[in-house]
Design a protein around this motif. Structure first.
Motif, PDB file in Angstrom:
ATOM      1  N   ILE A  45      44.063  36.969  37.812  1.00  0.00           N
ATOM      2  CA  ILE A  45      42.869  36.146  38.027  1.00  0.00           C
ATOM      3  C   ILE A  45      41.671  37.035  38.346  1.00  0.00           C
ATOM      4  O   ILE A  45      40.584  36.853  37.798  1.00  0.00           O
ATOM      5  CB  ILE A  45      43.108  35.095  39.141  1.00  0.00           C
ATOM      6  CG1 ILE A  45      44.059  34.008  38.621  1.00  0.00           C
ATOM      7  CG2 ILE A  45      41.792  34.480  39.609  1.00  0.00           C
ATOM      8  CD1 ILE A  45      44.454  32.976  39.639  1.00  0.00           C
ATOM      9  N   LYS A  46      41.882  38.015  39.222  1.00  0.00           N
ATOM     10  CA  LYS A  46      40.789  38.919  39.598  1.00  0.00           C
ATOM     11  C   LYS A  46      40.209  39.608  38.360  1.00  0.00           C
ATOM     12  O   LYS A  46      38.991  39.649  38.177  1.00  0.00           O
ATOM     13  CB  LYS A  46      41.296  39.975  40.595  1.00  0.00           C
ATOM     14  CG  LYS A  46      40.215  40.948  41.045  1.00  0.00           C
ATOM     15  CD  LYS A  46      40.751  41.985  42.017  1.00  0.00           C
ATOM     16  CE  LYS A  46      39.668  42.983  42.382  1.00  0.00           C
ATOM     17  NZ  LYS A  46      40.117  44.006  43.326  1.00  0.00           N
ATOM     18  N   ASP A  47      41.081  40.111  37.495  1.00  0.00           N
ATOM     19  CA  ASP A  47      40.632  40.793  36.278  1.00  0.00           C
ATOM     20  C   ASP A  47      39.830  39.845  35.374  1.00  0.00           C
ATOM     21  O   ASP A  47      38.790  40.218  34.832  1.00  0.00           O
ATOM     22  CB  ASP A  47      41.825  41.370  35.498  1.00  0.00           C
ATOM     23  CG  ASP A  47      42.484  42.545  36.230  1.00  0.00           C
ATOM     24  OD1 ASP A  47      41.871  43.075  37.188  1.00  0.00           O
ATOM     25  OD2 ASP A  47      43.607  42.921  35.846  1.00  0.00           O
ATOM     26  N   ALA A  48      40.333  38.620  35.232  1.00  0.00           N
ATOM     27  CA  ALA A  48      39.660  37.642  34.363  1.00  0.00           C
ATOM     28  C   ALA A  48      38.302  37.233  34.933  1.00  0.00           C
ATOM     29  O   ALA A  48      37.326  37.088  34.189  1.00  0.00           O
ATOM     30  CB  ALA A  48      40.553  36.414  34.182  1.00  0.00           C
ATOM     31  N   VAL A  49      38.229  37.061  36.262  1.00  0.00           N
ATOM     32  CA  VAL A  49      36.962  36.677  36.908  1.00  0.00           C
ATOM     33  C   VAL A  49      35.942  37.810  36.788  1.00  0.00           C
ATOM     34  O   VAL A  49      34.765  37.583  36.503  1.00  0.00           O
ATOM     35  CB  VAL A  49      37.192  36.266  38.388  1.00  0.00           C
ATOM     36  CG1 VAL A  49      35.873  36.100  39.133  1.00  0.00           C
ATOM     37  CG2 VAL A  49      38.003  34.965  38.463  1.00  0.00           C
ATOM     38  N   GLN A  50      36.402  39.049  36.959  1.00  0.00           N
ATOM     39  CA  GLN A  50      35.491  40.188  36.829  1.00  0.00           C
ATOM     40  C   GLN A  50      35.029  40.373  35.382  1.00  0.00           C
ATOM     41  O   GLN A  50      33.892  40.770  35.142  1.00  0.00           O
ATOM     42  CB  GLN A  50      36.149  41.470  37.351  1.00  0.00           C
ATOM     43  CG  GLN A  50      36.170  41.503  38.872  1.00  0.00           C
ATOM     44  CD  GLN A  50      36.663  42.819  39.431  1.00  0.00           C
ATOM     45  OE1 GLN A  50      37.639  43.386  38.955  1.00  0.00           O
ATOM     46  NE2 GLN A  50      36.004  43.295  40.469  1.00  0.00           N
ATOM     47  N   GLU A  51      35.885  40.039  34.453  1.00  0.00           N
ATOM     48  CA  GLU A  51      35.489  40.119  33.050  1.00  0.00           C
ATOM     49  C   GLU A  51      34.400  39.086  32.746  1.00  0.00           C
ATOM     50  O   GLU A  51      33.469  39.341  31.986  1.00  0.00           O
ATOM     51  CB  GLU A  51      36.713  39.877  32.153  1.00  0.00           C
ATOM     52  CG  GLU A  51      36.461  40.228  30.705  1.00  0.00           C
ATOM     53  CD  GLU A  51      37.724  40.107  29.859  1.00  0.00           C
ATOM     54  OE1 GLU A  51      37.627  39.487  28.791  1.00  0.00           O
ATOM     55  OE2 GLU A  51      38.782  40.622  30.278  1.00  0.00           O
ATOM     56  N   LEU A  52      34.502  37.931  33.402  1.00  0.00           N
ATOM     57  CA  LEU A  52      33.546  36.845  33.185  1.00  0.00           C
ATOM     58  C   LEU A  52      32.205  37.102  33.881  1.00  0.00           C
ATOM     59  O   LEU A  52      31.149  36.854  33.309  1.00  0.00           O
ATOM     60  CB  LEU A  52      34.165  35.530  33.681  1.00  0.00           C
ATOM     61  CG  LEU A  52      33.357  34.242  33.508  1.00  0.00           C
ATOM     62  CD1 LEU A  52      33.089  33.949  32.036  1.00  0.00           C
ATOM     63  CD2 LEU A  52      34.100  33.069  34.155  1.00  0.00           C
ATOM     64  N   PHE A  53      32.263  37.593  35.128  1.00  0.00           N
ATOM     65  CA  PHE A  53      31.037  37.722  35.935  1.00  0.00           C
ATOM     66  C   PHE A  53      30.615  39.163  36.225  1.00  0.00           C
ATOM     67  O   PHE A  53      29.576  39.390  36.825  1.00  0.00           O
ATOM     68  CB  PHE A  53      31.219  37.008  37.281  1.00  0.00           C
ATOM     69  CG  PHE A  53      31.429  35.530  37.158  1.00  0.00           C
ATOM     70  CD1 PHE A  53      30.390  34.686  36.803  1.00  0.00           C
ATOM     71  CD2 PHE A  53      32.678  34.980  37.384  1.00  0.00           C
ATOM     72  CE1 PHE A  53      30.588  33.324  36.679  1.00  0.00           C
ATOM     73  CE2 PHE A  53      32.886  33.617  37.266  1.00  0.00           C
ATOM     74  CZ  PHE A  53      31.839  32.782  36.910  1.00  0.00           C
ATOM     75  N   GLY A  54      31.451  40.131  35.861  1.00  0.00           N
ATOM     76  CA  GLY A  54      31.136  41.521  36.161  1.00  0.00           C
ATOM     77  C   GLY A  54      31.757  41.961  37.481  1.00  0.00           C
ATOM     78  O   GLY A  54      32.339  41.150  38.215  1.00  0.00           O
ATOM     79  N   GLU A  55      31.614  43.242  37.783  1.00  0.00           N
ATOM     80  CA  GLU A  55      32.219  43.848  38.981  1.00  0.00           C
ATOM     81  C   GLU A  55      31.738  43.196  40.276  1.00  0.00           C
ATOM     82  O   GLU A  55      32.452  43.163  41.274  1.00  0.00           O
ATOM     83  CB  GLU A  55      31.923  45.352  39.029  1.00  0.00           C
ATOM     84  CG  GLU A  55      32.577  46.139  37.897  1.00  0.00           C
ATOM     85  CD  GLU A  55      34.094  46.089  37.914  1.00  0.00           C
ATOM     86  OE1 GLU A  55      34.690  46.306  38.985  1.00  0.00           O
ATOM     87  OE2 GLU A  55      34.690  45.807  36.851  1.00  0.00           O
ATOM     88  N   LYS A  56      30.492  42.679  40.262  1.00  0.00           N
ATOM     89  CA  LYS A  56      29.907  42.077  41.477  1.00  0.00           C
ATOM     90  C   LYS A  56      30.681  40.844  41.960  1.00  0.00           C
ATOM     91  O   LYS A  56      30.484  40.389  43.075  1.00  0.00           O
ATOM     92  CB  LYS A  56      28.460  41.662  41.227  1.00  0.00           C
ATOM     93  CG  LYS A  56      27.470  42.798  41.234  1.00  0.00           C
ATOM     94  CD  LYS A  56      26.076  42.207  41.104  1.00  0.00           C
ATOM     95  CE  LYS A  56      25.007  43.281  41.121  1.00  0.00           C
ATOM     96  NZ  LYS A  56      23.674  42.697  40.906  1.00  0.00           N
ATOM     97  N   ALA A  57      31.525  40.280  41.093  1.00  0.00           N
ATOM     98  CA  ALA A  57      32.270  39.071  41.448  1.00  0.00           C
ATOM     99  C   ALA A  57      33.241  39.305  42.607  1.00  0.00           C
ATOM    100  O   ALA A  57      33.628  38.376  43.305  1.00  0.00           O
ATOM    101  CB  ALA A  57      33.026  38.540  40.237  1.00  0.00           C
ATOM    102  N   TYR A  58      33.630  40.569  42.792  1.00  0.00           N
ATOM    103  CA  TYR A  58      34.529  40.914  43.901  1.00  0.00           C
ATOM    104  C   TYR A  58      33.905  42.039  44.712  1.00  0.00           C
ATOM    105  O   TYR A  58      33.281  42.949  44.159  1.00  0.00           O
ATOM    106  CB  TYR A  58      35.899  41.373  43.391  1.00  0.00           C
ATOM    107  CG  TYR A  58      36.860  40.243  43.114  1.00  0.00           C
ATOM    108  CD1 TYR A  58      37.918  39.965  43.980  1.00  0.00           C
ATOM    109  CD2 TYR A  58      36.720  39.445  41.984  1.00  0.00           C
ATOM    110  CE1 TYR A  58      38.804  38.926  43.719  1.00  0.00           C
ATOM    111  CE2 TYR A  58      37.598  38.404  41.714  1.00  0.00           C
ATOM    112  CZ  TYR A  58      38.639  38.153  42.593  1.00  0.00           C
ATOM    113  OH  TYR A  58      39.508  37.125  42.334  1.00  0.00           O
TER     114      TYR A  58
END
Length: 196
Positions: A45-58
């Motif tokens: 999930i973390k990888d998919a969310v970062q792919e969607l929103f960029g590194e700033k998502a985490y």
């Protein structure tokens, strides 16, 4: 196992109602909490969310919820994409949780129960409502959020009127004592309906 869906617009008091059911010994699964937990624990999930929103998502291992919220509530396409990442994981987690429950019925609480089609897996659905101004007051107090941001989040959810057409039961959450008594009455109805 009888599944009772619980939903309501942001600020309606779904969690309050869910807690009243818990006090009666009814297990409650809160989809939003599960989603938050899975965003922390699942690398996929973390990888998919970062792919969607960029590194700033985490920030480290923690999702930056404010940053993600600021992106999704201005872009319905991004919100839809995020839901496609989170919802299947939550659905699998819920099924696993459900197998461990022994109560007469369970409450499945989800903010977008009808919007996501989650009501299709429920035997009954409950809609929690509150006046618009009351919802805004609660959210400003709870989250210290600007009115514009609250309104943007509300605009991404269906109206109470639309949800009422689909809901089996309604709880009006304006007074805590009255809300609690509505939950107690509804619990009796649900227990009886299960015996039929």
């Amino acid at each position: 196992m009888m599944i009772v869906g619980l939903t309501g617009g942001i600020g309606s008091g779904k969690t309050t109602v869910a807690n009243f059911f818990r006090e009666l010994g009814i297990p409650v699964y809160i989809a939003d909490e599960a989603g938050k937990r899975l965003m922390l624990s699942s690398k996929e999930i973390k990888d998919a969310v970062q792919e969607l929103f960029g590194e700033k998502a985490y920030s480290g291992n923690e999702p930056d919820r404010k940053y993600i919220a600021s992106r999704v509530f201005k872009d319905s396409g991004k919100l839809e994409a995020l839901n496609k990442i989170i919802h299947p994981a939550v659905a699998a987690d819920f099924q696993s949780w459900l197998t461990r429950q022994k109560a007469p019925y369970i409450i499945y609480e989800a903010a977008i129960l009808f919007e996501s089609g989650g009501d299709e897996k429920c035997d009954y659905t409950i809609l929690v409502t509150a006046p618009h101004d009351e919802k805004i007051k609660r959210l400003r107090f709870r989250d210290n959020t600007e009115i514009e941001e609250i309104e943007a989040r509300m605009d991404n959810q269906w109206s109470d009127e639309k949800k009422l057409e689909l809901a089996d039961f309604r709880i009006q959450n304006t007074d805590l004592a009255l809300t609690k008594s509505q939950v107690e009455e509804l619990n009796e109805i649900l227990l009886k309906s299960r015996k039929k």
